[in-house]
Scaffold this active site. Structure first.
Site, PDB file in Angstrom:
ATOM      1  N   LYS A 124       0.900  -6.531  18.794  1.00 28.39           N
ATOM      2  CA  LYS A 124      -0.081  -6.666  17.703  1.00 28.39           C
ATOM      3  C   LYS A 124      -1.128  -7.704  18.042  1.00 28.39           C
ATOM      4  CE  LYS A 124       1.997  -4.241  14.038  1.00 28.39           C
ATOM      5  NZ  LYS A 124       2.172  -3.986  12.635  1.00 28.39           N
ATOM      6  N   LYS A 206       4.487   4.609  20.365  1.00 24.36           N
ATOM      7  CA  LYS A 206       5.153   4.878  19.087  1.00 24.36           C
ATOM      8  C   LYS A 206       4.153   5.445  18.072  1.00 24.36           C
ATOM      9  CE  LYS A 206       5.796   1.583  15.913  1.00 24.36           C
ATOM     10  NZ  LYS A 206       6.247   1.174  14.581  1.00 24.36           N
ATOM     11  N   LYS A 209       1.606   3.996  11.600  1.00 21.58           N
ATOM     12  CA  LYS A 209       0.743   4.365  10.470  1.00 21.58           C
ATOM     13  C   LYS A 209      -0.655   3.781  10.592  1.00 21.58           C
ATOM     14  CE  LYS A 209       3.454   1.846   7.279  1.00 21.58           C
ATOM     15  NZ  LYS A 209       3.635   0.477   7.808  1.00 21.58           N
TER      16      LYS A 209
HETATM   17  P1  ATP Z   1       2.092  -0.419  11.315  1.00 19.75           P
HETATM   18  O1  ATP Z   1       1.328   0.660  12.008  1.00 19.75           O
HETATM   19  O2  ATP Z   1       1.412  -0.933  10.071  1.00 19.75           O
HETATM   20  O3  ATP Z   1       2.569  -1.518  12.201  1.00 19.75           O
HETATM   21  P2  ATP Z   1       4.490   1.182  11.335  1.00 19.75           P
HETATM   22  O4  ATP Z   1       4.127   2.613  11.151  1.00 19.75           O
HETATM   23  O5  ATP Z   1       4.865   0.733  12.692  1.00 19.75           O
HETATM   24  O6  ATP Z   1       3.383   0.244  10.712  1.00 19.75           O
HETATM   25  P3  ATP Z   1       6.419  -0.319   9.727  1.00 19.75           P
HETATM   26  O7  ATP Z   1       6.035  -0.595   8.321  1.00 19.75           O
HETATM   27  O8  ATP Z   1       6.277  -1.426  10.708  1.00 19.75           O
HETATM   28  O9  ATP Z   1       5.662   0.958  10.292  1.00 19.75           O
HETATM   29  O10 ATP Z   1       7.906   0.233   9.789  1.00 19.75           O
HETATM   30  C1  ATP Z   1       8.675   0.673   8.685  1.00 19.75           C
HETATM   31  C2  ATP Z   1       9.957   1.295   9.184  1.00 19.75           C
HETATM   32  O11 ATP Z   1       9.663   2.525   9.869  1.00 19.75           O
HETATM   33  C3  ATP Z   1      10.721   0.428  10.200  1.00 19.75           C
HETATM   34  O12 ATP Z   1      12.102   0.573   9.978  1.00 19.75           O
HETATM   35  C4  ATP Z   1      10.333   1.014  11.518  1.00 19.75           C
HETATM   36  O13 ATP Z   1      11.319   0.793  12.513  1.00 19.75           O
HETATM   37  C5  ATP Z   1      10.228   2.493  11.178  1.00 19.75           C
HETATM   38  N1  ATP Z   1       9.303   3.180  12.074  1.00 19.75           N
HETATM   39  C6  ATP Z   1       7.974   2.936  12.180  1.00 19.75           C
HETATM   40  N2  ATP Z   1       7.430   3.751  13.087  1.00 19.75           N
HETATM   41  C7  ATP Z   1       8.441   4.514  13.586  1.00 19.75           C
HETATM   42  C8  ATP Z   1       8.502   5.556  14.567  1.00 19.75           C
HETATM   43  N3  ATP Z   1       7.423   5.951  15.204  1.00 19.75           N
HETATM   44  N4  ATP Z   1       9.701   6.126  14.810  1.00 19.75           N
HETATM   45  C9  ATP Z   1      10.809   5.728  14.136  1.00 19.75           C
HETATM   46  N5  ATP Z   1      10.811   4.754  13.214  1.00 19.75           N
HETATM   47  C10 ATP Z   1       9.647   4.151  12.927  1.00 19.75           C
END
Ligand code: ATP
Ligand code: LTN
Length: 341
Positions: A124, A206, A209
């Site tokens: 990040k 990965k 969002k």
């Molecule tokens: P951001 O893009 O804002 O960093 P993010 O999509 O990575 O957000 P988080 O809010 O950080 O999502 O994660 C919420 C939950 O979803 C956590 O348990 C995280 O491990 C899970 N998660 C996020 N992205 C994935 C993915 N691509 N595959 C599986 N689990 C995920």
């Protein structure tokens, strides 16, 4: 939950679960398959507390109006995905000040070197090089406070959060060595399928969002047409054949999504699509995904029309969460030597 005991029975307390998602954008199928859907499978066997972690979200700059809307949307997705409000405590992090208060204490028991090793911080800070703020660095300590306040046994997350849960364990063990019997030591809980969904445009990354490329992510609330279009455009690999293998990261990612939605394992999927081309397989994954998400989207739309209901869920959740959290915080304050009345 303590059950009424008859003579000779062993006291049974349901294990406690805590987890959360940041309201930092529209939730993806990564959030759904890696986290939220698994929470729904756990709600009967465990004592579950799920939080919308808005304090974590501001470690990256957010537009205030969007953050407010996304906070309610995230809560609505929790319920729409199947979390029963009578079985789970659902709340918004900033409504329970104990999170920030415990995080301060834990900061003094967490090492700079430990935080420097966190891969999410490295990723990040590379992505937001104009805003490498102290909160971004300290984020895992706030996450440890979230978990430890509720004496959680298990933390269901995607694989990207495993390192943070492990740091939380290290902090808790260290604290307990100095002040015995303060915290329950939590464990990460990863699902077999769906723990790491990759971007549809770059299967080495990965699905996230906050990805700027809309085609890279499938949102839980996307329409069927949008979902089909995104899968159709998904990057695949050279060659042909629906086979799960390291040198086919694009197809393997689509297979893992299909597997997570259908419960079929890879050999079954390979047999089902033997002789099919990439295009047919992409359409099948898209259809399956869209059909599985349709009821979630429908329930979400209903919930968003009733803001009063969402507020009442959040209010009640915050009251219950505050009660539990304040017990742990008082204990910690006593142990470290803060004067209390
Ligand atoms: P951001 O893009 O804002 O960093 P993010 O999509 O990575 O957000 P988080 O809010 O950080 O999502 O994660 C919420 C939950 O979803 C956590 O348990 C995280 O491990 C899970 N998660 C996020 N992205 C994935 C993915 N691509 N595959 C599986 N689990 C995920
Ligand atoms: N750091 C997590 C979100 C999160 C969380 C938590 C997950 C904040 N606090 C406590 C589980 C338990 C993330 O970025 N996905």
């Amino acid at each position: 939950m303590d059950q009424t005991l008859k003579e000779g029975q062993i006291e049974e307390r349901k294990k406690r679960i805590f987890s959360g998602v940041q309201p930092s954008g529209n939730l993806t199928i990564g959030n759904y398959l890696g986290a939220i859907r698994n929470w729904t499978f756990l709600q009967d066997a465990y004592d579950c507390i799920y939080c919308v972690v808005n304090e974590h979200a501001i470690t990256v700059r957010q537009n205030p109006a969007d953050l407010r809307r996304q906070t309610y949307e995230t809560l609505a997705v929790y319920i729409a995905a199947g979390l029963d409000v009578s079985k789970n405590v659902l709340f918004i992090q900033s409504h329970v000040p104990a999170h920030a208060e415990l995080a301060w204490v834990l900061n003094c028991y967490t090492m700079f070197g430990e935080l420097s090793r966190m891969t999410q911080f490295k990723d990040k800070s590379a992505k937001h090089s104009d805003n490498i703020n102290a909160g971004l660095f300290d984020y895992p300590v706030l996450m440890a406070a979230d978990i430890l306040l509720y004496q959680a046994d298990l933390v269901p997350v995607g694989i990207d959060q495993k390192q943070h849960v492990e740091l939380c364990r290290d902090i808790a063990v260290r604290f307990n060595q100095i002040y015995p019997d303060t915290f329950t030591i939590p464990e990460p809980y990863l699902s077999k399928t769906g723990k790491k969904i990759m971007s549809l445009q770059d299967p080495a990354r990965k699905m996230s969002k906050s990805d700027e490329n809309e085609n890279a992510t499938v949102r839980i609330l996307d329409s069927k047409d949008t979902i089909l279009r995104k899968f159709k455009r998904a990057v695949t690999d050279s060659g042909s054949g629906i086979v799960y293998s390291e040198d086919k990261p694009g197809i393997s990612n689509l297979m893992s999504i299909y597997s997570a939605f259908t419960g079929k394992d890879y050999p079954e999927i390979e047999a089902e699509f033997a002789g099919s081309g990439y295009g047919d397989f992409k359409m099948a994954v898209g259809e399956t995904c869209a059909d599985a998400l349709a009821p979630v989207r429908q329930r979400f739309d209903e919930l968003m029309k009733d803001k009063g209901y969402l507020e009442s869920v959040a209010k009640q959740g915050a009251e219950t969460a505050s009660r539990i959290a304040s017990r742990t915080l008082s204990k910690v304050y006593r142990k470290v030597g803060f004067v209390t009345f």
